[in-house]
Design an enzyme around this catalytic site. Structure first.
Site, PDB file in Angstrom:
ATOM      1  N   ASP A 324       0.804  -0.827  -0.065  1.00 39.48           N
ATOM      2  CA  ASP A 324       0.406  -0.346   0.195  1.00 39.48           C
ATOM      3  C   ASP A 324       0.764   1.249  -0.006  1.00 39.48           C
ATOM      4  O   ASP A 324       2.179   0.846   0.571  1.00 39.48           O
ATOM      5  CB  ASP A 324      -1.191   0.055   1.391  1.00 39.48           C
ATOM      6  CG  ASP A 324      -1.649   1.520   1.410  1.00 39.48           C
ATOM      7  OD1 ASP A 324      -2.431   1.721  -0.016  1.00 39.48           O
ATOM      8  OD2 ASP A 324      -1.969   1.657   2.057  1.00 39.48           O
ATOM      9  N   THR A 326      -0.134   4.753   0.780  1.00 35.15           N
ATOM     10  CA  THR A 326       0.098   5.472   1.972  1.00 35.15           C
ATOM     11  C   THR A 326       1.050   4.611   3.227  1.00 35.15           C
ATOM     12  O   THR A 326       0.543   3.454   3.494  1.00 35.15           O
ATOM     13  CB  THR A 326      -0.889   5.915   2.058  1.00 35.15           C
ATOM     14  OG1 THR A 326      -1.693   6.935   0.690  1.00 35.15           O
ATOM     15  CG2 THR A 326      -0.966   7.209   3.177  1.00 35.15           C
ATOM     16  N   ASP A 570      -1.764   0.231   6.260  1.00 32.60           N
ATOM     17  CA  ASP A 570      -1.816   0.215   7.790  1.00 32.60           C
ATOM     18  C   ASP A 570      -3.417   1.393   7.907  1.00 32.60           C
ATOM     19  O   ASP A 570      -3.569   1.592   8.751  1.00 32.60           O
ATOM     20  CB  ASP A 570      -0.858   1.745   7.821  1.00 32.60           C
ATOM     21  CG  ASP A 570      -1.398   2.649   7.203  1.00 32.60           C
ATOM     22  OD1 ASP A 570      -1.996   2.851   5.466  1.00 32.60           O
ATOM     23  OD2 ASP A 570      -0.850   3.976   7.406  1.00 32.60           O
TER      24      ASP A 570
END
Length: 824
Positions: A324, A326, A570
């Site tokens: 991912d 970010t 996250d």
């Protein structure tokens, strides 16, 4: 009221519990009383092995039962010298229990320090508590990104949506209205609200979910499953072979009747115990457990929390990792870059609307960046709103006064999805241009009519939207991201970057860290068919505008194409994909839901730890494979000798004490040292096949050498002590050669281990007290001559097996690595 609640109420001295104040929650004093009455959210911890499960795995096993039985029999016969293997088995079990329990303690302490928190209201004040401190009746505060920690009933909510797919398998978020049940284990994906806790601890869904998601043994472990399979095969074989061995030893003692009448059955029983014990690879289980435990503790010291010990192995098997953007490639910190006004006539108060978005309590990190550029004057109050959703990628709000109409804020492609109006095309084109420069781009749009109940209920965009301004943000790229991705590329691990942002933005960031990303693939064009989806995933590396459901589907499609997939993330939108991946990796800064279902948590959020995790996993796999060949070679020759000597009706040619010494010198001590050495060999599937392909022929060679030497010694009239001595020395010399072959390529440490074992054998053979203890006797000249040619022939054959094994499986490993690189 359930039985537990009724019991708690009785302990509190009341017929029922007080009602929870929907605004002030419980008082602190009342919460303390309920906790003392056993109404706290304390569930059986399934995140690591219990002490009982560690004891059961290391002590209460079938093979330990056989060992203890043999140990007790020899002690009863007064042959304590031959019962030494029992003390070795006890030491093995004690070491295994101690190491695993120390690992459990270390990991549990680490997990406790980084345990998720729950928000509750007590005495009218919001506070954060450990999940286990929540009590029945507490007023839970729910916000987007939270994983619900106890079952409850919603008291109030604003566009509250819960994802219950971890519980029900239904991927669509469920609206939660006052009076609806909210289940522990579900994930709040949008909105905010509060709920009164109605079930805690083992009676809540969280207990069963956590046990299912985080149980010690869930990670697919080739090492563990292979060892279990070997033990199962030996279990089926050991009892019939045991009968053959016992019969042979009794016949060698003069037959059953004579052996029983003369007392010779005692020697036959001793020899039978030696044969049976030799077949059991007790140390292999111990070495596997210790290697996992030591690896997990070592990673813990580097701020990597391994929530399941076999996960140390798991990441080493990964051949494709989905990142991912970010929080993984970037730090997660977002900085406001600029505002790009659209059109000549903009609605009034648009800057105040942006200020409201920046100051709104539930704003995400991107929206909060607006606060510095657009300070809030606290003059706007929302009348109706549609909360932001990672699936919709936009939010909408209407205000009671001061900013008429509806204001929509989100990804340009989604806000202007219909593409109607000339200004829409211009706004989308400018948004694409900004995104291509690596900036995250959001759009503020305005509709003249305020939100009505129908639009809010359906979470639908209003008509007549006019673009007002594009807002750009920059993410901080991690300084270690490029080197980490280079490592994965060099090691043959493919990388896919998956994000909810614009594919142009994601591709620009990917190029910044050295990935050949092109312009990125827009996930809105992804096919639904898993086979087609897998084909697209093989052809492209970077994907933008990916929804949570698509992330999960991408993981499944890659797995169906034979990949072992790791997924990092996250955000709450990553939780489902992380749970379904072969190896889920969460950042400590991530949502509670994401960390709860991950196998590994990076406690300092540093992506650069992943190469270390891969290296540790490879060390464990490669070293266990090496020592498994030692243990399985022993099992191979023990079974072969038992069958051969049983058919020939010869007594087993070794005493248990002699086997204990040779095992210690050729297998036990060196295996313990070799299992903990550095080893960077890449993982290749087929651990069991490779181990057995060496161990079985090597065991046959050992058995053949001992059978030849033993047969010649018997034929030339050597005493039984001399036959055993010749067999022991033959076994030790060939076993040490196997150790030398498996220790290559030599380092100073490995060479030192082999030389130390050779020196140990020399001492055993020349020290008088050792000779007396082991009942050694000088074989005859013909037997020594037989040893002089049998041992070198065995060495040559072992060398040939080792050479073939390296050529066969070393070449296969290189081919597999090249194939991985070609796919990447």
């Amino acid at each position: 009221m359930d039985d537990a609640t009724r019991l708690g109420a009785t302990q509190l001295g009341a017929t029922q519990l007080e009602a929870t104040d929907p605004v002030r929650g419980l008082s602190r004093a009342e919460a303390a009383r309920r906790a003392a009455a056993g109404l706290a959210n304390i569930a059986t911890d399934a995140s690591s092995r219990s002490l009982w499960s560690i004891l059961r795995a290391n002590v209460f096993t079938l093979f330990n039962g056989i060992v203890v039985g043999g140990f007790a029999l020899l002690f009863a016969l007064g042959r304590w010298q031959d019962a030494l293997f029992g003390f070795a088995a006890i030491a093995n079990a004690a070491i295994g229990v101690t190491q695993e329990y120390r690992a459990k303690r270390a990991l549990d302490r680490l997990a406790l320090l980084h345990a998720p928190k729950a928000r509750v209201v007590r005495d009218g004040e919001e506070q954060e508590l450990a999940v286990r401190e929540v009590v029945l009746g507490d007023l839970l505060v729910l916000r987007a990104g939270d994983q619900v920690t106890a079952d409850g009933v919603v008291l109030d909510g604003l566009r509250l949506e819960a994802d219950e797919s971890l519980l029900t398998g239904e991927s669509d978020p469920v609206d939660k209205l006052p009076g609806d049940r909210v289940l522990s284990g579900s994930i709040i994906v949008a909105g905010q609200g509060s709920a009164e806790v109605t079930a805690v601890g083992d009676r809540a869904f969280a207990a069963t979910l956590t046990a299912e998601a985080k149980r010690f043994s869930l990670v697919a472990s080739e090492l563990r499953s292979s060892v279990d399979r070997i033990l199962k095969w030996i279990t089926w074989a050991i009892f019939p072979i045991m009968i053959v061995v016992v019969n042979a030893n009794m016949q060698a003692a003069g037959g059953w009747q004579h052996a029983i009448e003369s007392g010779a059955w005692r020697d036959a029983a001793t020899a039978s115990v030696a044969a049976v014990i030799a077949m059991i690879p007790l140390g292999l289980v111990l070495m596997t457990s210790i290697a996992f435990a030591v690896g997990a503790v070592k990673l813990g010291s580097h701020k990597v929390l391994v929530q399941e010990l076999p996960a140390v192995e798991g990441l080493a098997r990964v051949d494709l990792i989905c990142l991912d953007k970010t929080g993984t490639i970037t730090t997660g910190d977002v900085r406001f870059d600029g505002v790009h006004e659209l059109g000549e006539a903009r609605p009034a108060h648009w800057e105040r609307v942006l200020a409201w978005h920046g100051a709104e309590p539930e704003a995400n990190a991107t929206a909060r960046c607006l606060a510095e550029r657009f300070p809030d004057d606290e003059g706007l109050a929302p009348a109706e709103r549609i909360e932001f959703s990672s699936g919709r990628k936009w939010s909408a709000v209407s205000f009671a006064d001061g900013a008429a109409g509806t204001w929509v804020f989100g990804a340009p492609e989604f806000v202007l999805a219909d593409g109607a109006g000339p200004e829409h095309g211009a706004a989308l084109a400018q948004g694409r241009e900004l995104a291509a420069s690596g900036r995250r781009t959001l759009l503020l749009a305005h509709a003249p009519e305020p939100l009505d109940a129908g639009l809010v209920e359906q979470a639908a965009l209003p008509g007549g939207l006019v673009p007002v301004a594009l807002l750009t943000f920059r993410e901080v790229v991690r300084d270690d991201a490029a080197s980490t991705l280079r490592y994965f590329g060099k090691e043959g691990v493919e990388v896919r970057v998956i994000s909810g942002d614009s594919p142009l933005t994601v591709a620009a960031v990917a190029r910044e860290v050295g990935l050949d990303a092109g312009e990125g693939f827009d996930a809105r064009e992804l096919p639904d068919d898993p086979a087609e989806l897998g084909r697209v995933l093989d052809e492209h590396r970077v994907f933008g505008r990916v929804t949570p459901a698509q992330k999960r589907a991408m993981v499944h499609a890659l797995q169906e194409r034979g990949h072992t997939v790791a997924m990092t993330g996250d955000g709450v939108n990553d939780a489902l994909a992380i749970k379904d991946a072969d190896m889920g990796i969460a950042m400590e800064s991530g949502s509670a839901a994401t960390k709860a279902v991950a196998r590994i948590v990076l406690l300092d959020n540093r992506f650069s730890h992943l190469p270390g995790v891969v290296a540790e996993g490879r060390r464990v796999i490669a070293n266990i494979e090496r020592v498994s060949m030692l243990f399985l070679s022993k099992t191979s020759y023990a079974i072969t000798m038992s069958v051969l000597f049983g058919i020939l009706l010869w007594a087993f040619p070794l005493l248990p004490r002699q086997l204990s010494v040779t095992d210690g010198l050729t297998i036990g001590i060196p295996a313990f040292l070799l299992a903990l050495l550095p080893n960077s060999r890449r993982y290749v599937p087929g651990f069991l096949r490779r181990s057995l392909s060496f161990a079985i022929p090597a065991g046959l060679v050992v058995a053949a050498a001992i059978t030849a030497v033993s047969g010649i010694a018997r034929a030339t009239g050597d005493a039984e002590e001399a036959v055993r001595t010749a067999s022991m020395v033959t076994l030790a010399l060939v076993g040490l050669w196997i150790l030398g072959v498996l220790s290559r390529p030599f380092t100073w440490i490995k060479a030192g281990v082999v030389l130390a074992m050779v020196a140990g054998l020399a001492l055993v053979l020349v020290v008088p007290i050792a000779q007396q203890f082991l009942e050694l006797a000088m074989p005859g000249r013909e037997t020594l001559t037989a040893m002089a040619w049998a041992v070198p022939v065995a060495w040559v054959l072992i060398e040939g097996i080792g050479f073939w094994h390296r050529r066969r499986f070393g070449a296969a490993s290189e081919i597999d690595v090249k194939r991985v690189r070609c796919r990447g």
